[in-house]
Write an enzyme that holds these catalytic residues in place. Structure first.
Site, PDB file in Angstrom:
ATOM      1  N   ALA A 196       9.024   6.839  -8.824  1.00  0.00           N
ATOM      2  CA  ALA A 196       7.616   7.254  -8.939  1.00  0.00           C
ATOM      3  C   ALA A 196       6.727   6.036  -9.129  1.00  0.00           C
ATOM      4  CB  ALA A 196       7.443   8.234 -10.098  1.00  0.00           C
ATOM      5  N   GLY A 215      -4.028 -28.647   2.175  1.00  0.00           N
ATOM      6  CA  GLY A 215      -2.984 -29.139   3.070  1.00  0.00           C
ATOM      7  C   GLY A 215      -1.615 -29.012   2.415  1.00  0.00           C
ATOM      8  N   GLU A 223      -1.573  -1.131 -10.945  1.00  0.00           N
ATOM      9  CA  GLU A 223      -2.659  -0.159 -11.212  1.00  0.00           C
ATOM     10  C   GLU A 223      -3.157   0.504  -9.926  1.00  0.00           C
ATOM     11  OE1 GLU A 223      -5.606  -1.156 -14.267  1.00  0.00           O
ATOM     12  OE2 GLU A 223      -4.181  -2.681 -14.921  1.00  0.00           O
TER      13      GLU A 223
END
Ligand SMILES: Cc1cc2nc3c(=O)[nH]c(=O)nc-3n(C[C@H](O)[C@H](O)[C@H](O)COP(=O)(O)OP(=O)(O)OC[C@H]3O[C@@H](n4cnc5c(N)ncnc54)[C@H](O)[C@@H]3O)c2cc1C
Length: 387
Positions: free
Chosen positions: A131, A340, A364
């Site tokens: 989840a 660079g 979040e």
């Protein structure tokens, strides 16, 4: 004093505060060192009274309720200096927000003063192995048992797992799709709670997994009523998403500052890089995008603080997080490009910012989830897409 001058004073205090780990310092070599640094940072923040900004006046805070705008200003300044300091500060707020917003008086008294003093470390536990974006899939169960609840399940990717004294933790108390979740305060010494894993992520960040096995908590540690969990989680996230955007703005401002200093110093083709129009355009784009993100964050914070209609604040909050974190990623990437080869060498400031900013587009609610929220609110709103 106006809100703006208070917020600005807070920012300046943080920028001058000694003792915060700096982006230029060597990184913690182990999870134990990471944890020790978080504790040290919390002592510094608490000593300066800064953690008071994440609690209401009843727990010593400067405002009656927690002001999103102040938390935003603090996070922007902290992230400018150190991602770890930002996380330490933010989690005290995010981890205790359910209590500050919806907790019973006894819960506020028990936890919030300690959070503000830094003597109690807070965490929030929503995510599980199955989840993440989908909170409906939360499978950790809380079963009523006499005068308490028994919790079983697992939580993953939990910031402060292991150092937290309290977790505001969301578990399933029924199958009702709207009112199936309930929020609890789980304390570190509760029997049946274990930290099963300590993870290492791209940039310094204390994080791990939890397991709950027959973990008993008294009913007095339920936050709100049974079934209030989803509403509480949404309220907490709506209030804290602009602050993630603010942290992103802090990282981006730092990256731009580093880039400007570098291109003025670095000479190629007989002149400083800053004299190349192509390079100037990159700086102009970054500066403009940062200001746009900062304004959206400010507006979302004002709507949250003004108690605006839920839908309006939710949409603005999601927009602020989405735009600011995506902007920051781009700005930091440009800063690396402008450095660079030096830009990708471990230990450099922009290299660290490049790693630090990445997780903000995920936690979040990832950017895709923010776009889902924005679209849902637009499609639902009678006002349409106008404002
Ligand atoms: C550094 C860090 C700290 C964290 N701290 C905490 C914490 O303290 N407490 C806590 O509870 N959690 C925490 N998390 C977990 C975080 O909230 C989740 O990682 C996040 O919600 C995404 O869930 P997931 O990782 O399971 O990804 P998934 O939900 O599996 O998503 C994977 C990808 O699919 C996309 N996606 C998912 N659903 C949709 C959809 N419907 N439409 C389009 N795209 C979709 C996502 O945007 C993402 O890009 C943290 C994560 C990180 C990286």
């Amino acid at each position: 004093l106006t809100d703006e001058s208070l917020a600005d004073a807070l920012r300046r205090r943080i920028l001058d505060l000694p003792g915060i780990e700096e982006a230029a310092e060597p990184e913690p070599a182990s999870p134990a060192e990471e944890d020790a640094r978080v504790r040290r940072i919390l002592d510094v923040l608490a000593g300066a009274g800064l953690l008071l900004h994440v609690v209401p006046a009843s727990a010593g805070g400067p405002h009656e309720t927690v002001r999103c705008r102040m938390v935003c200003r603090a996070r922007e300044a902290l992230a400018f200096r150190s991602g770890l300091a930002d996380v330490a500060f933010a989690m005290q707020g995010l981890g205790s927000a359910a209590i500050a917003f919806r907790g019973a008086e006894a819960q506020r008294r028990a936890y919030l003063p300690g959070v503000a003093r830094g003597s109690l470390v807070a965490a929030v536990a929503l995510t599980e192995p199955e989840a993440g974006s989908d909170l409906d899939a939360i499978a950790t169960r809380a079963r009523r048992d006499g005068d308490g609840y028994v919790l079983d399940g697992a939580k993953s990717l939990i910031t402060n797992a292991g150092i937290a004294d309290l977790y505001t933790l969301f578990a399933r108390t029924s199958e009702d799709p709207r009112r199936g979740l309930t929020c609890f305060v789980v304390e570190k010494d509760d029997a049946g709670l274990a930290v099963t894993e300590r993870l290492r992520v791209l940039a310094p960040h204390p994080i791990g997994s939890l397991e709950l096995r027959g973990c008993r908590v008294p009913a007095s540690r339920r936050v709100g009523e049974e079934g209030d969990g989803l509403g509480i989680a949404r309220q907490v996230l709506d209030a804290y998403r602009p602050t993630v955007g603010a942290a992103a703005v802090g990282f981006a401002r730092r990256a731009l500052g580093e880039a400007v200093a570098h291109v003025k110093r670095r000479r190629q083709f007989g002149a400083p890089l800053s004299e190349q129009q192509g390079i100037q355009f990159m700086l102009a784009d970054s500066a403009t995008e940062i200001e746009a993100a900062a304004l959206l964050v400010e507006r979302a914070a004002a709507l949250v603080d003004g108690g605006e209609g839920r839908g309006r604040a939710r949409r603005a909050s999601a927009m602020a997080k989405y735009l600011a974190t995506e902007t920051a990623q781009r700005v930091v990437d440009r800063a690396v490009q402008l450095h660079g080869g030096r830009g990708v060498i471990r230990g450099g400031v922009v290299e660290r910012l490049y790693r630090e900013v990445r997780a903000l587009r995920i936690y979040e609610g990832a950017s895709e989830v923010q776009r889902n929220i924005i679209a849902r609110e637009i499609l639902r709103g009678a006002e349409g897409a106008a404002r």
